[in-house]
Design a protein around this motif. Sequence first.
Motif, PDB file in Angstrom:
ATOM      1  N   LYS A   1       0.780  -1.258   0.059  1.00 59.84           N
ATOM      2  CA  LYS A   1      -0.012   0.108  -0.068  1.00 59.84           C
ATOM      3  C   LYS A   1       0.759   1.256   0.022  1.00 59.84           C
ATOM      4  O   LYS A   1       0.571   2.173  -0.560  1.00 59.84           O
ATOM      5  N   ARG A   2       1.940   1.364   0.753  1.00 60.31           N
ATOM      6  CA  ARG A   2       2.861   2.379   0.654  1.00 60.31           C
ATOM      7  C   ARG A   2       3.454   2.664  -0.815  1.00 60.31           C
ATOM      8  O   ARG A   2       3.525   3.566  -1.137  1.00 60.31           O
TER       9      ARG A   2
ATOM     10  N   GLY B   1      -2.487   9.516  -3.012  1.00 60.56           N
ATOM     11  CA  GLY B   1      -2.223   8.420  -3.171  1.00 60.56           C
ATOM     12  C   GLY B   1      -2.716   7.521  -2.060  1.00 60.56           C
ATOM     13  O   GLY B   1      -3.205   6.508  -1.991  1.00 60.56           O
ATOM     14  N   SER B   2      -2.247   8.274  -0.731  1.00 57.83           N
ATOM     15  CA  SER B   2      -2.571   7.734   0.433  1.00 57.83           C
ATOM     16  C   SER B   2      -4.012   7.616   0.593  1.00 57.83           C
ATOM     17  O   SER B   2      -4.796   6.688   1.284  1.00 57.83           O
ATOM     18  N   ARG B   3      -5.005   8.495   0.244  1.00 57.35           N
ATOM     19  CA  ARG B   3      -6.407   8.252   0.279  1.00 57.35           C
ATOM     20  C   ARG B   3      -6.757   7.167  -0.573  1.00 57.35           C
ATOM     21  O   ARG B   3      -7.827   6.356  -0.096  1.00 57.35           O
ATOM     22  N   ALA B   4      -6.259   7.041  -1.625  1.00 57.34           N
ATOM     23  CA  ALA B   4      -6.752   5.813  -2.555  1.00 57.34           C
ATOM     24  C   ALA B   4      -6.361   4.790  -2.091  1.00 57.34           C
ATOM     25  O   ALA B   4      -7.103   3.617  -2.087  1.00 57.34           O
ATOM     26  N   MET B   5      -5.166   4.431  -1.033  1.00 52.90           N
ATOM     27  CA  MET B   5      -4.797   3.205  -0.782  1.00 52.90           C
ATOM     28  C   MET B   5      -5.185   3.179   0.943  1.00 52.90           C
ATOM     29  O   MET B   5      -4.864   2.096   1.406  1.00 52.90           O
TER      30      MET B   5
ATOM     31  N   VAL C   1      13.545   2.632  -0.457  1.00 57.23           N
ATOM     32  CA  VAL C   1      12.963   3.374   0.687  1.00 57.23           C
ATOM     33  C   VAL C   1      11.486   3.176   0.976  1.00 57.23           C
ATOM     34  O   VAL C   1      11.393   3.004   2.175  1.00 57.23           O
ATOM     35  N   VAL C   2      10.852   3.158  -0.036  1.00 55.29           N
ATOM     36  CA  VAL C   2       9.285   3.074   0.215  1.00 55.29           C
ATOM     37  C   VAL C   2       8.777   1.669   0.766  1.00 55.29           C
ATOM     38  O   VAL C   2       8.189   1.513   1.645  1.00 55.29           O
ATOM     39  N   VAL C   3       9.560   0.626   0.445  1.00 52.04           N
ATOM     40  CA  VAL C   3       9.398  -0.777   0.951  1.00 52.04           C
ATOM     41  C   VAL C   3      10.029  -1.063   2.116  1.00 52.04           C
ATOM     42  O   VAL C   3       9.946  -2.187   2.474  1.00 52.04           O
ATOM     43  N   SER C   4      10.961  -0.145   2.478  1.00 48.19           N
ATOM     44  CA  SER C   4      11.954  -0.582   3.478  1.00 48.19           C
ATOM     45  C   SER C   4      11.219  -0.757   4.926  1.00 48.19           C
ATOM     46  O   SER C   4      11.764  -1.310   5.991  1.00 48.19           O
TER      47      SER C   4
ATOM     48  N   VAL D   1       3.401   5.273   9.811  1.00 42.60           N
ATOM     49  CA  VAL D   1       1.886   5.183   8.534  1.00 42.60           C
ATOM     50  C   VAL D   1       1.140   4.052   9.021  1.00 42.60           C
ATOM     51  O   VAL D   1       1.724   3.060   9.441  1.00 42.60           O
ATOM     52  N   PHE D   2       0.006   4.280   9.110  1.00 38.51           N
ATOM     53  CA  PHE D   2      -0.961   3.266   9.296  1.00 38.51           C
ATOM     54  C   PHE D   2      -2.100   2.990   8.267  1.00 38.51           C
ATOM     55  O   PHE D   2      -2.321   3.758   7.315  1.00 38.51           O
ATOM     56  N   ASP D   3      -2.529   2.080   8.293  1.00 35.75           N
ATOM     57  CA  ASP D   3      -3.853   1.713   7.515  1.00 35.75           C
ATOM     58  C   ASP D   3      -4.990   1.838   8.122  1.00 35.75           C
ATOM     59  O   ASP D   3      -5.306   1.145   8.850  1.00 35.75           O
ATOM     60  N   VAL D   4      -5.850   2.926   7.614  1.00 39.61           N
ATOM     61  CA  VAL D   4      -6.917   3.341   8.177  1.00 39.61           C
ATOM     62  C   VAL D   4      -8.161   2.637   7.511  1.00 39.61           C
ATOM     63  O   VAL D   4      -9.389   2.844   8.169  1.00 39.61           O
ATOM     64  N   HIS D   5      -7.963   1.737   6.679  1.00 37.74           N
ATOM     65  CA  HIS D   5      -9.077   0.894   6.163  1.00 37.74           C
ATOM     66  C   HIS D   5      -9.199  -0.309   7.073  1.00 37.74           C
ATOM     67  O   HIS D   5     -10.530  -0.734   7.510  1.00 37.74           O
TER      68      HIS D   5
END
Length: 369
Positions: free
Chosen positions: A14-15, A87-91, A156-159, A180-184
Amino acid sequence: MGTKLELVPAAPGKRLGAAVLDWLAPAVVLVVLFSLGFASVTSSRSAGFIVYDTGTLALLGGIAVGLTLVYLFVLAGVEGRSGSTIGSRAMGIRTTDKDGYAPGTGAVVLRGTVTGAGVLLAVAAAVAVVIFRWFDAALWILGPLALLAAAWAFLVVVSSSWDRDGGLQGWQDRAAKTLVFDVHAGRNPVTSGGIQGPYSFAPLDLPPVQPVSSPVAVAASAASLPVVDRPEPNPSDAGHPDDVLDRTQLRGSGQEAPPVAVLRIRLDDGRDFRLERSVLIGRNPAAGAGESQAQLLAVPDPGRTISKTHLHLLTDGAGVWVTDRNSTNGSAVTTPDGVRTALVPGVPSFVSPGTTVHFGDRTFNVGQA
């Protein structure tokens, strides 16, 4: 559907999806405009020297860099105040600071700098190619750097996959002290009182506890009273049992005043304050000329995003009237259901417990003791 109480770290996939959606537009603009610019470069010989015409390259390159900077600054401002991007809203993910509130623009810019370090290097190399006129070797210089930038950004993104603290932080998050949290899948801490939640999820809409008399104290008080001799009741005076139903019962002479809710606020740094009737909040708050004395709450703000006297709070029953005191960077409130509304300067807005108030880069949550 029940309220989600747990916090869920954002998965690396998702990141990555959010980063692609956020970075795709500026990456395309940079690649296309710089490619067209380099393709437009022409050379000619004059007095034995090779002269390059780079006018179109300079124009297209400047447009590309300018548009990208504007986009990134807007994106950083939005994410700094809300923790979200396109992007973060979409994911379905949100970026927060270490306490679970909006991360602030500075932290977002630092995260982006770490992630896009390769892109910055490639842009610097493109500028060097133009300055030193290495046009014949431009493809061999910029091609590998572009691939290196993409590979670095991906790592970096998947680190967060290698994070030992449950996947909450990647390399960029450790540098900026963000999460960074998953809000779904879980709770959104930005709109629900941070990592600790709205006062540990205590019900905020319950009435205060009513005071009651202690049976022990009553017994002790009765024992201390003097004993008075009373005449023995005469059975003939008792009357018929049905007469009791017609008697007017004596009501207590006094009534308890209705309880007043005790309101508190919890700042994003964890400090907790009980509110008095009138409260001024800011970097160095002070009552204005002619104003009555108010409770003063100074909030540290190294970034100077908070005005000297930013907000006025006025407690009113079970809620608070919040007024923006014509601050420079404005204020907003986020209701318990996640709706964010900007405050109009000088216009009071009533908020209830569970609401998050944003002022500058800081926030606090309204609660009931």
